[in-house]
Design a protein around this motif. Structure first.
Motif, short mmCIF file in Angstrom:
data_model
loop_
_atom_site.label_atom_id
_atom_site.label_comp_id
_atom_site.label_asym_id
_atom_site.label_seq_id
_atom_site.Cartn_x
_atom_site.Cartn_y
_atom_site.Cartn_z
N LEU A 5 0.96 -1.52 0.29
CA LEU A 5 0.23 0.27 0.12
C LEU A 5 0.44 1.62 0.00
N ILE A 6 0.77 1.78 -1.24
CA ILE A 6 1.05 3.09 -1.14
C ILE A 6 0.28 4.57 -0.75
N VAL A 7 0.79 5.28 0.49
CA VAL A 7 -0.23 6.09 0.69
C VAL A 7 0.94 7.86 1.09
N GLU A 8 0.28 7.74 -0.90
CA GLU A 8 0.92 9.65 -1.53
C GLU A 8 0.33 10.16 -2.16
N ASP A 9 0.52 11.61 -1.64
CA ASP A 9 -0.88 12.52 -1.57
C ASP A 9 0.20 13.38 -3.20
N ASN A 10 1.04 12.69 -3.38
CA ASN A 10 1.94 13.34 -4.66
C ASN A 10 1.68 12.22 -5.94
N PRO A 11 0.91 13.47 -7.07
CA PRO A 11 0.41 12.05 -7.61
C PRO A 11 2.09 11.81 -8.78
N SER A 12 2.49 12.49 -8.77
CA SER A 12 4.15 12.62 -10.00
C SER A 12 4.71 10.76 -9.14
N ASN A 13 4.71 11.24 -7.79
CA ASN A 13 6.00 10.37 -6.72
C ASN A 13 4.35 9.03 -6.08
N MET A 14 3.42 9.16 -6.42
CA MET A 14 2.95 7.67 -6.10
C MET A 14 3.18 7.31 -8.02
N LEU A 15 3.06 7.96 -8.68
CA LEU A 15 3.57 7.05 -9.87
C LEU A 15 4.86 6.42 -10.33
N LEU A 16 5.74 6.77 -9.96
CA LEU A 16 6.89 6.23 -10.32
C LEU A 16 6.89 5.41 -9.37
N ALA A 17 6.93 5.71 -7.62
CA ALA A 17 5.97 4.73 -6.82
C ALA A 17 5.99 2.69 -7.55
N THR A 18 4.16 2.82 -7.27
CA THR A 18 3.73 2.05 -8.16
C THR A 18 4.17 1.61 -9.02
N PHE A 19 5.00 2.43 -10.44
CA PHE A 19 5.35 1.49 -11.56
C PHE A 19 6.84 0.88 -11.09
N LEU A 20 7.77 1.63 -10.15
CA LEU A 20 8.70 0.70 -9.35
C LEU A 20 8.00 -1.08 -9.15
N LEU A 21 7.10 -0.71 -8.07
CA LEU A 21 6.97 -1.84 -7.61
C LEU A 21 6.65 -2.57 -8.28
N GLU A 22 5.41 -2.42 -8.70
CA GLU A 22 4.74 -3.35 -10.28
C GLU A 22 5.80 -4.07 -11.34
N HIS A 23 6.68 -3.46 -11.46
CA HIS A 23 7.78 -3.45 -12.12
C HIS A 23 8.93 -4.50 -11.76
N ALA A 24 8.92 -4.26 -10.45
CA ALA A 24 9.28 -5.91 -9.70
C ALA A 24 8.57 -6.97 -9.04
N GLY A 25 7.11 -6.68 -9.73
CA GLY A 25 6.20 -8.02 -9.30
C GLY A 25 5.43 -7.90 -8.54
N HIS A 26 5.59 -6.57 -7.09
CA HIS A 26 4.44 -6.40 -6.52
C HIS A 26 2.94 -5.55 -7.10
N LEU A 27 2.12 -6.38 -6.39
CA LEU A 27 0.69 -5.59 -6.46
C LEU A 27 0.91 -4.42 -5.96
N VAL A 28 -0.10 -3.45 -6.40
CA VAL A 28 0.39 -1.85 -5.61
C VAL A 28 -1.04 -1.06 -4.96
N LEU A 29 -1.42 -1.31 -4.02
CA LEU A 29 -3.06 -0.39 -3.56
C LEU A 29 -2.79 0.43 -2.99
N GLN A 30 -3.28 1.88 -3.35
CA GLN A 30 -2.76 3.48 -3.89
C GLN A 30 -3.75 4.07 -2.36
N ALA A 31 -3.09 5.37 -2.03
CA ALA A 31 -4.39 5.82 -1.17
C ALA A 31 -3.60 7.14 -0.98
N ASP A 32 -4.21 8.32 -1.51
CA ASP A 32 -4.24 9.72 -1.51
C ASP A 32 -4.21 10.50 0.33
N GLU A 33 -4.71 9.75 0.58
CA GLU A 33 -4.33 10.69 1.95
C GLU A 33 -5.25 9.57 3.45
#
Length: 122
Positions: A5-33
Motif C-alpha cells: 500500500l502506497i500512501v502518497e498525495d503527490n501524483p508524480s511520486n505515486m506514479l513513480l513508486a507504483t511503476f517501480l513496485l509493479e515492475h518488481a512484481g508486486h501488487l500495489v494499492l494506492q491511497a492519497d490520504e
C-alpha cells in the motif's frame, strides 16, 4: 509477489513508486490520504505500507500510530516515505511506529532494495 500500500498525495511520486513496485512484481494499492489508507489497510492487510509523512488532514505518522495500535494491522510493516531527512527525523519516525523510512527524492535502485529488504527478501 507482495501487496504494498502506497500512501502518497503527490501524483508524480505515486506514479513513480507504483511503476517501480509493479515492475518488481508486486501488487500495489494506492491511497492519497490517511483515512482511505486506514480503510484499505484494514480491508486488504498489505504486506508493507509506504506512508508519506505529510498528508492532508491526518498526517502519516498519526496514521501509522493508528495502524500499529490496531490488533488487525499492528504487525504490518510501515516505512515512512518522506522528504524529511534531517537529524532527529529518523528518531521521530521510529517513535511514531514506523519500521524504517525511505527518503525522497528516491534513487530507483535504492528504493527497490529498501522495499525488498523490508519484505524480508534482501
Amino acid at each position: 509477489m507482495a501487496t504494498i500500500l502506497i500512501v502518497e498525495d503527490n501524483p508524480s511520486n505515486m506514479l513513480l513508486a507504483t511503476f517501480l513496485l509493479e515492475h518488481a512484481g508486486h501488487l500495489v494499492l494506492q491511497a492519497d490520504e490517511a483515512d482511505s489508507a486506514l480503510r484499505l489497510a484494514r480491508e486488504r492487510l498489505p504486506d508493507l505500507i509506504l506512508m508519506d509523512v505529510q498528508l492532508p488532514g491526518m498526517d502519516g505518522l498519526e496514521a501509522t500510530g493508528t495502524l500499529k495500535g490496531d490488533a488487525r494491522t499492528g504487525a504490518i510493516k510501515v516505512l515512512a516515505f518522506t522528504s524529511f531527512a534531517m537529524a532527529g527525523d529518523a528518531d521521530r519516525i521510529r517513535a511514531a511506529g514506523c519500521d524504517g523510512y525511505i527518503s525522497k527524492p528516491i534513487s530507483v535502485d535504492e528504493f527497490v532494495a529498501l522495499v525488498e529488504a523490508a519484505l524480508g527478501g534482501g
